[in-house]
Design an enzyme around this catalytic site. Structure first.
Site, PDB file in Angstrom:
ATOM      1  N   ASN A   9      38.372  90.846 -67.441  1.00 26.70           N
ATOM      2  CA  ASN A   9      38.832  89.626 -66.579  1.00 26.70           C
ATOM      3  C   ASN A   9      37.712  88.651 -66.919  1.00 26.70           C
ATOM      4  O   ASN A   9      36.678  88.683 -66.654  1.00 26.70           O
ATOM      5  CB  ASN A   9      38.446  90.264 -65.066  1.00 26.70           C
ATOM      6  N   LYS A  11      37.481  85.631 -65.876  1.00 29.53           N
ATOM      7  CA  LYS A  11      37.217  84.654 -64.793  1.00 29.53           C
ATOM      8  C   LYS A  11      37.571  83.313 -65.125  1.00 29.53           C
ATOM      9  O   LYS A  11      38.323  82.938 -66.269  1.00 29.53           O
ATOM     10  CB  LYS A  11      35.792  85.160 -64.248  1.00 29.53           C
ATOM     11  N   HIS A  95      41.318  90.258 -56.129  1.00 31.44           N
ATOM     12  CA  HIS A  95      39.936  90.261 -56.838  1.00 31.44           C
ATOM     13  C   HIS A  95      39.066  89.833 -55.546  1.00 31.44           C
ATOM     14  O   HIS A  95      39.629  88.903 -54.719  1.00 31.44           O
ATOM     15  CB  HIS A  95      39.692  89.463 -57.974  1.00 31.44           C
ATOM     16  N   GLU A  97      36.621  87.938 -55.466  1.00 35.17           N
ATOM     17  CA  GLU A  97      36.045  86.431 -55.572  1.00 35.17           C
ATOM     18  C   GLU A  97      37.344  85.600 -55.114  1.00 35.17           C
ATOM     19  O   GLU A  97      36.994  84.564 -54.376  1.00 35.17           O
ATOM     20  CB  GLU A  97      35.790  85.941 -56.981  1.00 35.17           C
ATOM     21  N   GLU A 168      36.172  98.089 -57.085  1.00 38.67           N
ATOM     22  CA  GLU A 168      35.168  96.963 -57.677  1.00 38.67           C
ATOM     23  C   GLU A 168      34.493  96.766 -56.269  1.00 38.67           C
ATOM     24  O   GLU A 168      34.450  96.075 -55.588  1.00 38.67           O
ATOM     25  CB  GLU A 168      35.843  95.734 -57.942  1.00 38.67           C
ATOM     26  N   GLY A 174      29.055  91.318 -61.096  1.00 41.91           N
ATOM     27  CA  GLY A 174      28.333  90.242 -61.569  1.00 41.91           C
ATOM     28  C   GLY A 174      26.691  90.266 -61.233  1.00 41.91           C
ATOM     29  O   GLY A 174      25.994  88.916 -61.639  1.00 41.91           O
ATOM     30  N   SER A 213      29.986  95.311 -63.176  1.00 37.58           N
ATOM     31  CA  SER A 213      28.725  95.405 -64.280  1.00 37.58           C
ATOM     32  C   SER A 213      28.797  96.565 -65.016  1.00 37.58           C
ATOM     33  O   SER A 213      27.974  97.385 -65.442  1.00 37.58           O
ATOM     34  CB  SER A 213      27.264  95.573 -63.369  1.00 37.58           C
TER      35      SER A 213
HETATM   36  C1  PEP Z   1      34.897  91.585 -62.174  1.00 39.87           C
HETATM   37  O1  PEP Z   1      34.730  90.470 -61.525  1.00 39.87           O
HETATM   38  O2  PEP Z   1      36.021  91.864 -62.087  1.00 39.87           O
HETATM   39  C2  PEP Z   1      34.016  92.127 -62.766  1.00 39.87           C
HETATM   40  C3  PEP Z   1      33.845  93.575 -62.689  1.00 39.87           C
HETATM   41  O3  PEP Z   1      32.761  91.571 -63.238  1.00 39.87           O
HETATM   42  P1  PEP Z   1      31.508  92.372 -63.938  1.00 39.87           P
HETATM   43  O4  PEP Z   1      31.763  93.046 -65.002  1.00 39.87           O
HETATM   44  O5  PEP Z   1      30.961  91.053 -64.417  1.00 39.87           O
HETATM   45  O6  PEP Z   1      30.627  92.719 -62.754  1.00 39.87           O
END
Ligand code: PEP
Length: 254
Positions: A9, A11, A95, A97, A168, A174, A213
């Site tokens: 992803n 983003k 997601h 976000e 998630e 992040g 992460s």
């Molecule tokens: C995401 O936004 O789907 C995600 C998993 O981000 P990150 O790996 O940066 O934590």
């Protein structure tokens, strides 16, 4: 047997040059990946580069969102038909976000999920709790609500079976903080059991990715868990070497 899926992803990151460079590097490293399915989700404007560069390769691509509407006066939105037109396989929906910054509700997300499947694309449905919710002992309640929004659609469990789930935890996205393999496995098992109550066969086939992460250093251990079938990768998907190392870790657990 569930094939591991490693989906990037991106983003709101990138440029035309960066997209081409990253895809070139991922394509070059793909020879080493044997069992994992690999996918990238660049921003909408770069999907045409993915189409040009990835058609005819095993690398799949998709979007980070999809409109819940078919077409018409919805300024700024992108429809499932358009995504299909660009050869997308996947569309991320729900997601955290988007739940947070675009106030997307479970009902809206379920509509988007339906729209995505109706057009023959595969939704990647994100579910996950905030830190506050975890601390209040509400993790299962929250992820169950996110999951049930789709399970309660007219198609029910058959509709869910058309997609992929990504657990998630919001506190791990992040932040550099990763759920421990045990914490992640606990939630993945909970989700699978919840689906199994409706249909054990669908539950056994359903891919549940972990996101938050995930990086080369922790991917192997996370994906070694019985109910973790791959990763949705944010930050680490922007570096080809890291992304490919995670795909390799997926192979090891295939
Ligand atoms: C995401 O936004 O789907 C995600 C998993 O981000 P990150 O790996 O940066 O934590």
């Amino acid at each position: 047997m569930r094939q591991p899926l490693i989906a990037g992803n991106w983003k709101m990151n990138g440029s035309k040059v960066m997209t081409a460079e990253l895809l070139t590097a991922i394509k070059a490293g793909l020879g080493d990946i044997e069992a994992s399915e690999v996918a990238v989700c660049p921003p909408f404007p770069y999907l045409h580069i993915a189409e040009e560069m990835l058609s005819g390769t095993p690398i799949r691509y998709g979007s980070q969102d999809c409109s819940r509407e078919e077409d018409g006066a919805f300024t700024g939105q992108v429809s499932a038909t358009m995504l299909k037109d660009f050869g997308c396989t996947y569309a991320i929906v729900g997601h955290s976000e988007r739940r947070l910054f675009n106030a997307e509700t479970d009902a809206v997300i379920a509509r988007k999920y339906q729209m995505v499947t109706a057009h023959g694309l595969t939704p990647i449905l994100c579910v996950g709790e905030t830190l506050e919710e975890r601390e209040q002992g509400k993790t299962e309640e929250v992820v169950a609500r996110h999951l049930d929004a789709v399970l309660e659609l007219p198609g029910g469990v058959a509709e869910l079976a058309k997609g992929v789930i990504a657990y998630e935890p919001v506190w791990a996205i992040g932040t550099g903080v990763t759920a421990t393999p045990e914490q992640a496995q606990e939630v993945h098992a909970f989700l699978r059991q919840r689906v199994a109550k409706k249909d054990p066969e669908v539950a056994a086939e359903l891919r549940i990715l972990y996101g938050g992460s995930m990086k080369p250093g922790n991917a192997l251990e996370l994906m070694a868990q019985a109910d973790i079938d791959g990763g949705l990768i944010g930050g680490a998907a922007l570096k080809a070497a890291d992304f490919l190392a995670i795909c390799k870790a997926g192979d090891a657990n295939a």
